[in-house]
Write a protein that holds these residues in place. Sequence first.
Motif, PDB file in Angstrom:
ATOM      1  N   MET A   1      17.545  -0.255 -11.133  1.00 17.11           N
ATOM      2  CA  MET A   1      17.005   0.461 -12.531  1.00 17.11           C
ATOM      3  C   MET A   1      15.491   0.660 -12.060  1.00 17.11           C
ATOM      4  N   ILE A   2      14.992   0.179 -11.152  1.00 17.53           N
ATOM      5  CA  ILE A   2      13.525   0.319 -10.507  1.00 17.53           C
ATOM      6  C   ILE A   2      13.611   2.103 -10.069  1.00 17.53           C
ATOM      7  N   LYS A   3      14.495   2.353  -9.374  1.00 14.75           N
ATOM      8  CA  LYS A   3      14.448   3.335  -9.012  1.00 14.75           C
ATOM      9  C   LYS A   3      14.568   4.679 -10.271  1.00 14.75           C
ATOM     10  N   ALA A   4      15.593   4.470 -11.033  1.00 21.25           N
ATOM     11  CA  ALA A   4      15.438   5.257 -12.026  1.00 21.25           C
ATOM     12  C   ALA A   4      14.119   5.402 -12.914  1.00 21.25           C
ATOM     13  N   LYS A   5      13.518   4.285 -13.025  1.00 20.87           N
ATOM     14  CA  LYS A   5      12.133   4.302 -13.746  1.00 20.87           C
ATOM     15  C   LYS A   5      11.127   5.171 -12.973  1.00 20.87           C
ATOM     16  N   THR A   6      11.231   5.030 -11.511  1.00 16.12           N
ATOM     17  CA  THR A   6      10.281   5.439 -10.825  1.00 16.12           C
ATOM     18  C   THR A   6      10.372   7.088 -10.650  1.00 16.12           C
ATOM     19  N   ALA A   7      11.806   7.415 -10.787  1.00 16.73           N
ATOM     20  CA  ALA A   7      12.273   8.802 -10.774  1.00 16.73           C
ATOM     21  C   ALA A   7      11.754   9.775 -12.177  1.00 16.73           C
ATOM     22  N   ILE A   8      12.037   8.749 -13.213  1.00 16.43           N
ATOM     23  CA  ILE A   8      11.513   9.419 -14.388  1.00 16.43           C
ATOM     24  C   ILE A   8      10.006   9.695 -14.382  1.00 16.43           C
ATOM     25  N   LEU A   9       9.338   8.527 -13.854  1.00 18.23           N
ATOM     26  CA  LEU A   9       7.787   8.778 -13.851  1.00 18.23           C
ATOM     27  C   LEU A   9       7.361   9.900 -12.965  1.00 18.23           C
ATOM     28  N   VAL A  10       7.974   9.803 -11.867  1.00 18.75           N
ATOM     29  CA  VAL A  10       7.381  11.084 -10.768  1.00 18.75           C
ATOM     30  C   VAL A  10       7.965  12.370 -11.591  1.00 18.75           C
ATOM     31  N   PHE A  11       9.074  12.563 -12.173  1.00 16.28           N
ATOM     32  CA  PHE A  11       9.396  13.987 -12.716  1.00 16.28           C
ATOM     33  C   PHE A  11       8.427  14.272 -13.934  1.00 16.28           C
ATOM     34  N   ALA A  12       8.101  13.200 -14.621  1.00 17.43           N
ATOM     35  CA  ALA A  12       7.054  13.601 -15.715  1.00 17.43           C
ATOM     36  C   ALA A  12       5.406  14.099 -15.174  1.00 17.43           C
ATOM     37  N   PRO A  95       6.804  17.234 -24.853  1.00 16.79           N
ATOM     38  CA  PRO A  95       8.124  16.794 -24.970  1.00 16.79           C
ATOM     39  C   PRO A  95       8.704  16.119 -23.721  1.00 16.79           C
ATOM     40  N   VAL A  96       8.284  16.540 -22.338  1.00 13.70           N
ATOM     41  CA  VAL A  96       8.263  15.934 -21.365  1.00 13.70           C
ATOM     42  C   VAL A  96       8.211  14.567 -21.223  1.00 13.70           C
ATOM     43  N   TRP A  97       6.885  14.093 -21.709  1.00 16.96           N
ATOM     44  CA  TRP A  97       6.475  12.648 -21.814  1.00 16.96           C
ATOM     45  C   TRP A  97       7.215  11.887 -22.865  1.00 16.96           C
ATOM     46  N   LEU A  98       7.445  12.509 -23.866  1.00 13.53           N
ATOM     47  CA  LEU A  98       8.251  11.999 -25.111  1.00 13.53           C
ATOM     48  C   LEU A  98       9.582  11.358 -24.556  1.00 13.53           C
ATOM     49  N   ILE A  99      10.226  12.252 -23.790  1.00 11.13           N
ATOM     50  CA  ILE A  99      11.845  12.034 -23.242  1.00 11.13           C
ATOM     51  C   ILE A  99      11.590  10.934 -22.278  1.00 11.13           C
ATOM     52  N   ALA A 100      10.600  10.959 -21.304  1.00 15.47           N
ATOM     53  CA  ALA A 100      10.250  10.091 -20.236  1.00 15.47           C
ATOM     54  C   ALA A 100      10.054   8.632 -20.977  1.00 15.47           C
ATOM     55  N   ALA A 101       9.245   8.655 -22.195  1.00 10.39           N
ATOM     56  CA  ALA A 101       8.951   7.375 -22.713  1.00 10.39           C
ATOM     57  C   ALA A 101      10.225   6.856 -23.392  1.00 10.39           C
ATOM     58  N   ILE A 102      11.124   7.613 -23.940  1.00  9.39           N
ATOM     59  CA  ILE A 102      11.992   7.004 -24.599  1.00  9.39           C
ATOM     60  C   ILE A 102      13.368   6.666 -23.496  1.00  9.39           C
ATOM     61  N   LEU A 103      13.263   7.339 -22.339  1.00  4.77           N
ATOM     62  CA  LEU A 103      14.107   7.002 -21.288  1.00  4.77           C
ATOM     63  C   LEU A 103      13.708   5.677 -20.678  1.00  4.77           C
ATOM     64  N   LYS A 108      14.295  -0.159 -20.400  1.00  2.00           N
ATOM     65  CA  LYS A 108      13.912  -1.640 -20.628  1.00  2.00           C
ATOM     66  C   LYS A 108      14.879  -2.429 -21.580  1.00  2.00           C
ATOM     67  N   LYS A 109      15.154  -1.930 -22.545  1.00  2.00           N
ATOM     68  CA  LYS A 109      15.987  -2.351 -23.671  1.00  2.00           C
ATOM     69  C   LYS A 109      17.430  -2.891 -22.935  1.00  2.00           C
ATOM     70  N   LYS A 110      17.847  -2.175 -22.102  1.00  2.00           N
ATOM     71  CA  LYS A 110      19.181  -2.420 -21.359  1.00  2.00           C
ATOM     72  C   LYS A 110      18.879  -3.465 -20.379  1.00  2.00           C
ATOM     73  N   LEU A 111      17.728  -3.662 -19.813  1.00  2.00           N
ATOM     74  CA  LEU A 111      17.744  -4.965 -18.845  1.00  2.00           C
ATOM     75  C   LEU A 111      17.692  -6.410 -19.562  1.00  2.00           C
ATOM     76  N   ARG A 112      17.353  -6.306 -21.073  1.00  2.00           N
ATOM     77  CA  ARG A 112      17.344  -7.601 -21.702  1.00  2.00           C
ATOM     78  C   ARG A 112      18.605  -8.024 -22.042  1.00  2.00           C
TER      79      ARG A 112
END
Length: 112
Positions: A1-12, A95-103, A108-112
Amino acid sequence: MIKAKTAILVFAIACTAASLFLWQATGGDYYTKFEVVEEVEEKLDPDDPLAEAGFYENDSVTRTVTRKGLRFGLFPAPQGILDKHSLSVVTFIFPVWLIAAILLWRAKKKLR
Protein backbone atom coordinates in the motif's frame (compact mmCIF):
# COMPACT_ATOMS: atom_id res chain seq x y z
CA MET A 1 0.00 0.00 0.00
CA ILE A 2 2.97 2.29 0.58
CA LYS A 3 3.91 2.00 -3.09
CA ALA A 4 0.42 3.08 -4.17
CA LYS A 5 0.56 6.13 -1.86
CA THR A 6 3.98 7.03 -3.18
CA ALA A 7 2.82 6.64 -6.79
CA ILE A 8 -0.20 8.89 -6.16
CA LEU A 9 1.96 11.59 -4.58
CA VAL A 10 4.61 11.35 -7.30
CA PHE A 11 1.93 11.67 -9.99
CA ALA A 12 0.37 14.74 -8.31
CA ILE A 13 3.78 16.38 -7.84
CA ALA A 14 4.74 15.61 -11.47
CA CYS A 15 1.49 17.15 -12.74
CA THR A 16 2.12 20.23 -10.61
CA ALA A 17 5.69 20.56 -11.84
CA ALA A 18 4.64 20.07 -15.49
CA SER A 19 1.92 22.70 -15.30
CA LEU A 20 4.25 25.19 -13.58
CA PHE A 21 6.88 24.52 -16.24
CA LEU A 22 4.29 25.09 -18.99
CA TRP A 23 3.19 28.29 -17.24
CA GLN A 24 6.75 29.63 -17.24
CA ALA A 25 7.51 28.37 -20.76
CA THR A 26 4.54 30.28 -22.20
CA GLY A 27 5.43 33.57 -20.57
CA GLY A 28 4.41 33.31 -16.92
CA ASP A 29 1.32 35.52 -17.20
CA TYR A 30 -1.15 35.66 -14.35
CA TYR A 31 -4.18 34.94 -16.55
CA THR A 32 -4.68 32.57 -19.47
CA LYS A 33 -4.63 34.34 -22.83
CA PHE A 34 -5.10 33.15 -26.38
CA GLU A 35 -4.18 36.52 -27.88
CA VAL A 36 -0.85 38.10 -27.00
CA VAL A 37 -0.41 41.87 -26.96
CA GLU A 38 3.20 43.02 -27.22
CA GLU A 39 5.04 46.27 -27.71
CA VAL A 40 7.54 46.04 -30.57
CA GLU A 41 10.15 48.59 -31.54
CA GLU A 42 10.38 49.32 -35.25
CA LYS A 43 12.82 51.46 -37.21
CA LEU A 44 11.43 54.70 -38.50
CA ASP A 45 10.62 54.99 -42.16
CA PRO A 46 12.92 57.67 -43.63
CA ASP A 47 10.09 58.84 -45.91
CA ASP A 48 7.75 59.46 -42.96
CA PRO A 49 7.00 63.20 -42.83
CA LEU A 50 6.74 63.10 -39.03
CA ALA A 51 10.23 61.59 -38.77
CA GLU A 52 11.62 64.27 -41.09
CA ALA A 53 10.02 66.98 -38.96
CA GLY A 54 11.63 65.58 -35.80
CA PHE A 55 8.38 64.39 -34.24
CA TYR A 56 10.02 61.26 -32.78
CA GLU A 57 12.77 61.40 -30.18
CA ASN A 58 14.70 58.31 -31.32
CA ASP A 59 15.30 56.54 -34.61
CA SER A 60 12.74 53.88 -33.62
CA VAL A 61 9.10 53.90 -32.63
CA THR A 62 7.20 51.53 -30.31
CA ARG A 63 4.07 49.92 -31.71
CA THR A 64 1.52 47.66 -30.06
CA VAL A 65 1.07 44.39 -31.93
CA THR A 66 -1.62 41.74 -31.32
CA ARG A 67 -1.01 38.16 -32.38
CA LYS A 68 -2.53 34.76 -31.69
CA GLY A 69 -0.67 32.68 -29.14
CA LEU A 70 -1.18 30.74 -25.94
CA ARG A 71 -0.18 32.13 -22.58
CA PHE A 72 -0.99 29.45 -20.01
CA GLY A 73 -1.97 31.45 -16.97
CA LEU A 74 -1.59 30.88 -13.28
CA PHE A 75 -5.27 31.75 -12.77
CA PRO A 76 -8.25 31.41 -15.10
CA ALA A 77 -9.21 34.56 -16.95
CA PRO A 78 -12.48 35.98 -15.61
CA GLN A 79 -14.41 35.52 -18.87
CA GLY A 80 -16.70 32.66 -17.90
CA ILE A 81 -16.88 29.41 -16.02
CA LEU A 82 -16.90 27.05 -19.01
CA ASP A 83 -14.69 29.01 -21.35
CA LYS A 84 -11.38 28.24 -23.02
CA HIS A 85 -9.82 30.93 -20.80
CA SER A 86 -10.69 28.90 -17.70
CA LEU A 87 -7.76 26.58 -18.49
CA SER A 88 -4.97 27.49 -16.07
CA VAL A 89 -2.48 26.09 -13.58
CA VAL A 90 -5.01 26.34 -10.75
CA THR A 91 -7.88 24.69 -12.65
CA PHE A 92 -5.58 21.89 -13.78
CA ILE A 93 -3.83 21.24 -10.48
CA PHE A 94 -6.84 21.50 -8.14
CA PRO A 95 -8.63 18.39 -9.52
CA VAL A 96 -5.38 16.41 -9.57
CA TRP A 97 -4.69 17.13 -5.89
CA LEU A 98 -8.35 16.62 -4.97
CA ILE A 99 -8.36 13.15 -6.56
CA ALA A 100 -4.99 12.36 -4.95
CA ALA A 101 -6.31 13.39 -1.54
CA ILE A 102 -9.44 11.26 -1.96
CA LEU A 103 -7.40 8.23 -3.07
CA LEU A 104 -4.96 8.64 -0.17
CA TRP A 105 -7.84 9.02 2.30
CA ARG A 106 -9.53 5.88 0.95
CA ALA A 107 -6.24 3.97 1.12
CA LYS A 108 -5.76 5.07 4.72
CA LYS A 109 -9.33 4.05 5.55
CA LYS A 110 -8.79 0.57 4.00
CA LEU A 111 -5.72 -0.04 6.21
CA ARG A 112 -7.82 0.33 9.36
